[in-house]
Design an enzyme around this catalytic site. Structure first.
Site, PDB file in Angstrom:
ATOM      1  N   ASP A 226       0.845  -1.182   0.000  1.00 46.27           N
ATOM      2  CA  ASP A 226       0.000   0.000   0.000  1.00 46.27           C
ATOM      3  C   ASP A 226       0.885   1.239   0.000  1.00 46.27           C
ATOM      4  OD1 ASP A 226       0.862  -0.118   2.673  1.00 46.27           O
ATOM      5  OD2 ASP A 226      -1.042   0.584   3.475  1.00 46.27           O
TER       6      ASP A 226
ATOM      7  N   TYR B 245       2.905   4.794   0.773  1.00 45.23           N
ATOM      8  CA  TYR B 245       3.518   5.397   1.952  1.00 45.23           C
ATOM      9  C   TYR B 245       2.486   6.280   2.638  1.00 45.23           C
ATOM     10  CZ  TYR B 245       7.999   4.067  -0.189  1.00 45.23           C
ATOM     11  OH  TYR B 245       9.045   3.375  -0.746  1.00 45.23           O
TER      12      TYR B 245
ATOM     13  N   PHE C 118       6.546   2.030  -4.114  1.00 43.71           N
ATOM     14  CA  PHE C 118       7.929   2.186  -3.646  1.00 43.71           C
ATOM     15  C   PHE C 118       8.519   3.564  -3.926  1.00 43.71           C
ATOM     16  CE2 PHE C 118       7.627  -2.473  -4.313  1.00 43.71           C
ATOM     17  CZ  PHE C 118       7.933  -2.910  -3.028  1.00 43.71           C
TER      18      PHE C 118
ATOM     19  N   HIS D  54      10.978  -8.869   0.896  1.00 46.97           N
ATOM     20  CA  HIS D  54      10.617  -7.462   0.813  1.00 46.97           C
ATOM     21  C   HIS D  54      11.825  -6.615   1.227  1.00 46.97           C
ATOM     22  CE1 HIS D  54       8.489  -3.684   1.620  1.00 46.97           C
ATOM     23  NE2 HIS D  54       7.526  -4.165   0.862  1.00 46.97           N
TER      24      HIS D  54
END
Length: 270
Positions: free
Chosen positions: A107, A109, A120, A229
């Site tokens: 999701d 930031y 990202f 991740h």
């Protein structure tokens, strides 16, 4: 029978109510001393970008009424990131016919000024968050790109990397606040559309959450590149040192597709 009783009318509404000021902000009751704002709410979803047209009817269907209602209600008392006009920014920057890589995030930031619709990525000039810093660190080690402090990944998007979050909005200051509200079903449809492409695509699935999307991908035509991740909680356990960017380019080259210019040194595609 009401206006929204047919899919055609729903689609018509979304195609016509997409003229938000790009600089507009969602309603935020905290900026109004009188409490929650009454009256019109600014957080209306924009038009689905050209090239992704089948998704307009999908989003306009009654199945997404709860999501739309949630966003309207949420925007009365909370700030939502990214701004409404940027929700589909990933699809705007990377049309379906140009997708060569799909990089899946979770999701957006949730800090002020960070999210702008690309997974990202942060706006140019904004300090990269920890996960993105680890990505840039690995990029330098893997590909040899010059160390950079700018966290905007716009050039990747232009070069064919669909930077897609599974959940496209978030409440300010609260990660995963919009999880299980309906976005996952919509972004699964995006993944299915990319999977239906005849030309090979590399799906970059980083982390356990992203890896759960693997069943949506036909690996007889496409490739999957997995890693942990890049979060500080897991980066040292299967991301840093695994050369994920080289592996993506190797998978593209093996399928006769041009590699991604991860360093951003080439000219942007038009």
């Amino acid at each position: 029978m009401g206006f929204f009783s047919t899919a055609a009318n729903r689609a018509s509404y979304f195609l016509s109510h997409s003229t938000l000021d790009p600089m507009s902000e969602p309603v935020n009751s905290k900026s109004h001393k009188g409490g929650p704002v009454k009256g019109p709410v600014k957080y209306l979803l924009p038009q689905v970008p050209t090239g992704w047209n089948p998704l307009a009817a999908t989003l306009a269907s009654s199945a997404y009424d709860p999501l739309r209602a949630f966003l309207v209600d949420e925007s009365r008392s909370h700030t939502i990131y990214p701004s409404a006009p940027e929700v589909f920014h990933a699809m705007t920057r990377t049309p379906l016919d140009r997708v060569r890589v799909l990089l899946l995030g979770q999701d957006p930031y949730h800090g002020a000024g960070q999210a702008h619709g690309l997974a990202f990525s942060v706006r140019s000039g904004v300090r990269p968050p920890p996960s993105l810093r680890n990505m840039l660190k690995e990029l330098e080690s893997d590909i040899g790109c010059t160390a950079r402090v700018d966290g905007s990944l716009e050039r990747w998007a232009v070069d064919g990397v669909l930077l897609l979050n599974a959940v496209l909005t978030v409440r300010a200051g609260e990660a995963n606040a919009h999880r299980n509200r309906g976005w996952e079903q919509f972004t699964d449809e995006i993944i299915r559309m990319v999977n239906a492409k005849r030309t090979p695509v590399v799906f970059a699935l980083w982390g356990a959450y992203a890896k759960r999307k693997a069943p949506l991908i036909d690996t007889t035509r496409h490739a999957i590149v997995e890693a942990s991740h890049p979060s500080p909680l897991s980066a040292w356990n299967g991301f840093l040192g695994t050369r994920p960017f080289s592996r993506i380019n190797d998978a593209l080259s093996a399928r006769g597709t041009a590699p991604i210019d991860w360093c951003g040194t080439g000219s942007e595609r038009t």
